[in-house]
Design a protein around this motif. Structure first.
Motif, PDB file in Angstrom:
ATOM      1  N   GLU A  16       0.832  -1.213   0.000  1.00 52.55           N
ATOM      2  CA  GLU A  16       0.000   0.000   0.000  1.00 52.55           C
ATOM      3  C   GLU A  16       0.865   1.261   0.000  1.00 52.55           C
ATOM      4  O   GLU A  16       0.419   2.317  -0.449  1.00 52.55           O
ATOM      5  CB  GLU A  16      -0.931  -0.029   1.222  1.00 52.55           C
ATOM      6  CG  GLU A  16      -1.817   1.175   1.381  1.00 52.55           C
ATOM      7  CD  GLU A  16      -2.907   1.305   0.315  1.00 52.55           C
ATOM      8  OE1 GLU A  16      -3.422   2.426   0.150  1.00 52.55           O
ATOM      9  OE2 GLU A  16      -3.232   0.292  -0.336  1.00 52.55           O
ATOM     10  N   TRP A  17       2.098   1.161   0.467  1.00 53.77           N
ATOM     11  CA  TRP A  17       2.981   2.330   0.514  1.00 53.77           C
ATOM     12  C   TRP A  17       3.207   2.906  -0.879  1.00 53.77           C
ATOM     13  O   TRP A  17       3.256   4.122  -1.045  1.00 53.77           O
ATOM     14  CB  TRP A  17       4.309   1.998   1.179  1.00 53.77           C
ATOM     15  CG  TRP A  17       4.190   1.653   2.647  1.00 53.77           C
ATOM     16  CD1 TRP A  17       3.147   1.978   3.491  1.00 53.77           C
ATOM     17  CD2 TRP A  17       5.119   0.923   3.439  1.00 53.77           C
ATOM     18  NE1 TRP A  17       3.392   1.489   4.740  1.00 53.77           N
ATOM     19  CE2 TRP A  17       4.596   0.846   4.750  1.00 53.77           C
ATOM     20  CE3 TRP A  17       6.340   0.340   3.176  1.00 53.77           C
ATOM     21  CZ2 TRP A  17       5.267   0.197   5.789  1.00 53.77           C
ATOM     22  CZ3 TRP A  17       7.010  -0.308   4.207  1.00 53.77           C
ATOM     23  CH2 TRP A  17       6.475  -0.374   5.495  1.00 53.77           C
ATOM     24  N   LYS A  18       3.356   2.056  -1.887  1.00 54.08           N
ATOM     25  CA  LYS A  18       3.527   2.528  -3.270  1.00 54.08           C
ATOM     26  C   LYS A  18       2.297   3.318  -3.714  1.00 54.08           C
ATOM     27  O   LYS A  18       2.416   4.364  -4.347  1.00 54.08           O
ATOM     28  CB  LYS A  18       3.707   1.346  -4.228  1.00 54.08           C
ATOM     29  CG  LYS A  18       5.064   0.755  -4.276  1.00 54.08           C
ATOM     30  CD  LYS A  18       5.066  -0.323  -5.360  1.00 54.08           C
ATOM     31  CE  LYS A  18       6.371  -1.073  -5.380  1.00 54.08           C
ATOM     32  NZ  LYS A  18       6.373  -2.105  -6.413  1.00 54.08           N
ATOM     33  N   HIS A  41      10.041   8.852  -4.574  1.00 50.75           N
ATOM     34  CA  HIS A  41       9.750   8.109  -3.348  1.00 50.75           C
ATOM     35  C   HIS A  41      11.098   7.629  -2.815  1.00 50.75           C
ATOM     36  O   HIS A  41      11.798   6.872  -3.484  1.00 50.75           O
ATOM     37  CB  HIS A  41       8.837   6.928  -3.681  1.00 50.75           C
ATOM     38  CG  HIS A  41       8.307   6.200  -2.508  1.00 50.75           C
ATOM     39  ND1 HIS A  41       7.545   5.064  -2.651  1.00 50.75           N
ATOM     40  CD2 HIS A  41       8.389   6.420  -1.180  1.00 50.75           C
ATOM     41  CE1 HIS A  41       7.182   4.621  -1.455  1.00 50.75           C
ATOM     42  NE2 HIS A  41       7.698   5.431  -0.549  1.00 50.75           N
ATOM     43  N   VAL A  42      11.477   8.116  -1.657  1.00 55.18           N
ATOM     44  CA  VAL A  42      12.756   7.755  -1.049  1.00 55.18           C
ATOM     45  C   VAL A  42      12.484   7.192   0.345  1.00 55.18           C
ATOM     46  O   VAL A  42      11.350   7.118   0.781  1.00 55.18           O
ATOM     47  CB  VAL A  42      13.725   8.964  -1.012  1.00 55.18           C
ATOM     48  CG1 VAL A  42      14.097   9.405  -2.422  1.00 55.18           C
ATOM     49  CG2 VAL A  42      13.151  10.131  -0.226  1.00 55.18           C
ATOM     50  N   GLY A  43      13.542   6.843   1.046  1.00 55.21           N
ATOM     51  CA  GLY A  43      13.368   6.276   2.375  1.00 55.21           C
ATOM     52  C   GLY A  43      12.994   4.803   2.307  1.00 55.21           C
ATOM     53  O   GLY A  43      12.796   4.229   1.225  1.00 55.21           O
ATOM     54  N   ILE A  55       6.003   5.725   7.232  1.00 55.81           N
ATOM     55  CA  ILE A  55       6.008   7.149   6.889  1.00 55.81           C
ATOM     56  C   ILE A  55       6.606   7.271   5.486  1.00 55.81           C
ATOM     57  O   ILE A  55       7.729   6.821   5.241  1.00 55.81           O
ATOM     58  CB  ILE A  55       6.856   7.968   7.893  1.00 55.81           C
ATOM     59  CG1 ILE A  55       6.353   7.782   9.313  1.00 55.81           C
ATOM     60  CG2 ILE A  55       6.880   9.441   7.491  1.00 55.81           C
ATOM     61  CD1 ILE A  55       7.296   8.292  10.390  1.00 55.81           C
ATOM     62  N   ILE A  56       5.865   7.861   4.577  1.00 55.73           N
ATOM     63  CA  ILE A  56       6.340   8.038   3.203  1.00 55.73           C
ATOM     64  C   ILE A  56       7.267   9.252   3.162  1.00 55.73           C
ATOM     65  O   ILE A  56       6.913  10.320   3.663  1.00 55.73           O
ATOM     66  CB  ILE A  56       5.157   8.275   2.234  1.00 55.73           C
ATOM     67  CG1 ILE A  56       4.138   7.142   2.300  1.00 55.73           C
ATOM     68  CG2 ILE A  56       5.661   8.510   0.811  1.00 55.73           C
ATOM     69  CD1 ILE A  56       4.592   5.822   1.775  1.00 55.73           C
ATOM     70  N   MET A 103      -1.711   8.832   4.602  1.00 56.44           N
ATOM     71  CA  MET A 103      -0.885   8.309   5.686  1.00 56.44           C
ATOM     72  C   MET A 103       0.217   9.335   5.978  1.00 56.44           C
ATOM     73  O   MET A 103       0.432  10.267   5.194  1.00 56.44           O
ATOM     74  CB  MET A 103      -0.312   6.934   5.334  1.00 56.44           C
ATOM     75  CG  MET A 103       0.751   6.905   4.257  1.00 56.44           C
ATOM     76  SD  MET A 103       1.388   5.233   3.909  1.00 56.44           S
ATOM     77  CE  MET A 103       2.471   4.982   5.321  1.00 56.44           C
ATOM     78  N   LYS A 104       0.908   9.186   7.070  1.00 58.16           N
ATOM     79  CA  LYS A 104       1.943  10.139   7.459  1.00 58.16           C
ATOM     80  C   LYS A 104       3.029  10.194   6.386  1.00 58.16           C
ATOM     81  O   LYS A 104       3.416   9.164   5.830  1.00 58.16           O
ATOM     82  CB  LYS A 104       2.541   9.731   8.801  1.00 58.16           C
ATOM     83  CG  LYS A 104       3.494  10.750   9.378  1.00 58.16           C
ATOM     84  CD  LYS A 104       3.924  10.383  10.778  1.00 58.16           C
ATOM     85  CE  LYS A 104       4.868  11.418  11.316  1.00 58.16           C
ATOM     86  NZ  LYS A 104       5.369  11.073  12.638  1.00 58.16           N
ATOM     87  N   TYR A 105       3.490  11.418   6.098  1.00 56.40           N
ATOM     88  CA  TYR A 105       4.555  11.574   5.110  1.00 56.40           C
ATOM     89  C   TYR A 105       5.429  12.773   5.455  1.00 56.40           C
ATOM     90  O   TYR A 105       5.019  13.677   6.163  1.00 56.40           O
ATOM     91  CB  TYR A 105       4.007  11.703   3.693  1.00 56.40           C
ATOM     92  CG  TYR A 105       3.081  12.882   3.445  1.00 56.40           C
ATOM     93  CD1 TYR A 105       3.562  14.094   2.967  1.00 56.40           C
ATOM     94  CD2 TYR A 105       1.709  12.774   3.669  1.00 56.40           C
ATOM     95  CE1 TYR A 105       2.712  15.170   2.728  1.00 56.40           C
ATOM     96  CE2 TYR A 105       0.850  13.837   3.433  1.00 56.40           C
ATOM     97  CZ  TYR A 105       1.363  15.026   2.959  1.00 56.40           C
ATOM     98  OH  TYR A 105       0.521  16.092   2.725  1.00 56.40           O
ATOM     99  N   HIS A 106       6.658  12.728   4.939  1.00 58.30           N
ATOM    100  CA  HIS A 106       7.618  13.822   5.053  1.00 58.30           C
ATOM    101  C   HIS A 106       7.860  14.353   3.650  1.00 58.30           C
ATOM    102  O   HIS A 106       8.169  13.584   2.743  1.00 58.30           O
ATOM    103  CB  HIS A 106       8.944  13.351   5.648  1.00 58.30           C
ATOM    104  CG  HIS A 106       8.836  12.881   7.065  1.00 58.30           C
ATOM    105  ND1 HIS A 106       9.666  11.906   7.574  1.00 58.30           N
ATOM    106  CD2 HIS A 106       8.011  13.243   8.065  1.00 58.30           C
ATOM    107  CE1 HIS A 106       9.349  11.694   8.845  1.00 58.30           C
ATOM    108  NE2 HIS A 106       8.345  12.487   9.157  1.00 58.30           N
TER     109      HIS A 106
END
Length: 184
Positions: A16-18, A41-43, A55-56, A103-106
């Motif tokens: 789901e992160w993708k 998309h890093v991390g 966390i994305i 969702m949480k992201y930076h």
């Protein structure tokens, strides 16, 4: 100030992160797509199969700092707060000022030749291509999350040597044959 992780939780990889990344990217491109070169998309959530904090991390890549004032203006109009570089040269952090349903992201805006951006890409790509390194990093993160569950600074600090080692194998690698010739 950036929102700090209160409890460090490393969870198994989630496909789901993708999908979440693509949704957030689409939103960001809608605000500033004409001003940037890419949204990466890093991390750890960007490495398929790697356990991570859920966390994305997004690096928005700009050609130069010339467009940063306009990026800041547009993102502020869209409900983001510019936080500056938070002590890391070559990136500008942004925080959403309200719950946007993602969702949480930076979110970081970086110049295309910025050290932080180049390191993020090199580290991500190395882990994507090297199963053994990915497993080793995952085990390290899980151990550290247990040991430093409420101490994000120690968690991050104790990953530094591993990250630095990977970066030394990639973008900071030296030409050993050149060293040998120079010392011989």
């Amino acid at each position: 100030m950036a929102e700090r992780t209160r409890v460090i939780e490393v969870v198994p990889y989630d496909a789901e992160w993708k999908i979440q990344f693509e949704r957030i990217k689409e939103m960001i491109v809608g605000y500033i797509g004409d001003l940037v070169l890419a949204v990466e998309h890093v991390g750890s959530t960007s490495v398929e199969g790697l356990s991570a904090k859920p966390i994305i991390d997004l690096d928005v890549v700009m050609d130069s700092y010339d467009v940063l004032p306009t990026i800041i203006e547009r993102l502020e109009q869209a409900g983001f707060e510019h936080q500056g570089n938070l002590g890391i040269e070559g990136r500008e952090a942004f925080r959403r000022t309200y719950d946007d349903g993602f969702m949480k992201y930076h979110l970081y805006v970086c110049p295309k030749d910025g050290k932080g951006y180049l390191e993020h890409i090199a580290f991500r790509d190395y882990l994507r291509a090297n199963e053994e390194a990915k497993k080793e990093y995952e085990a390290l993160k899980q151990r550290l999350a247990e040991a430093y569950r409420y101490d994000i600074d120690s968690y991050v600090d104790r990953k530094t040597a591993f990250v630095r080692d990977i970066l030394n194998k990639t973008i900071y690698k030296t030409d050993d044959s050149k060293k040998a010739r120079e010392s011989g």
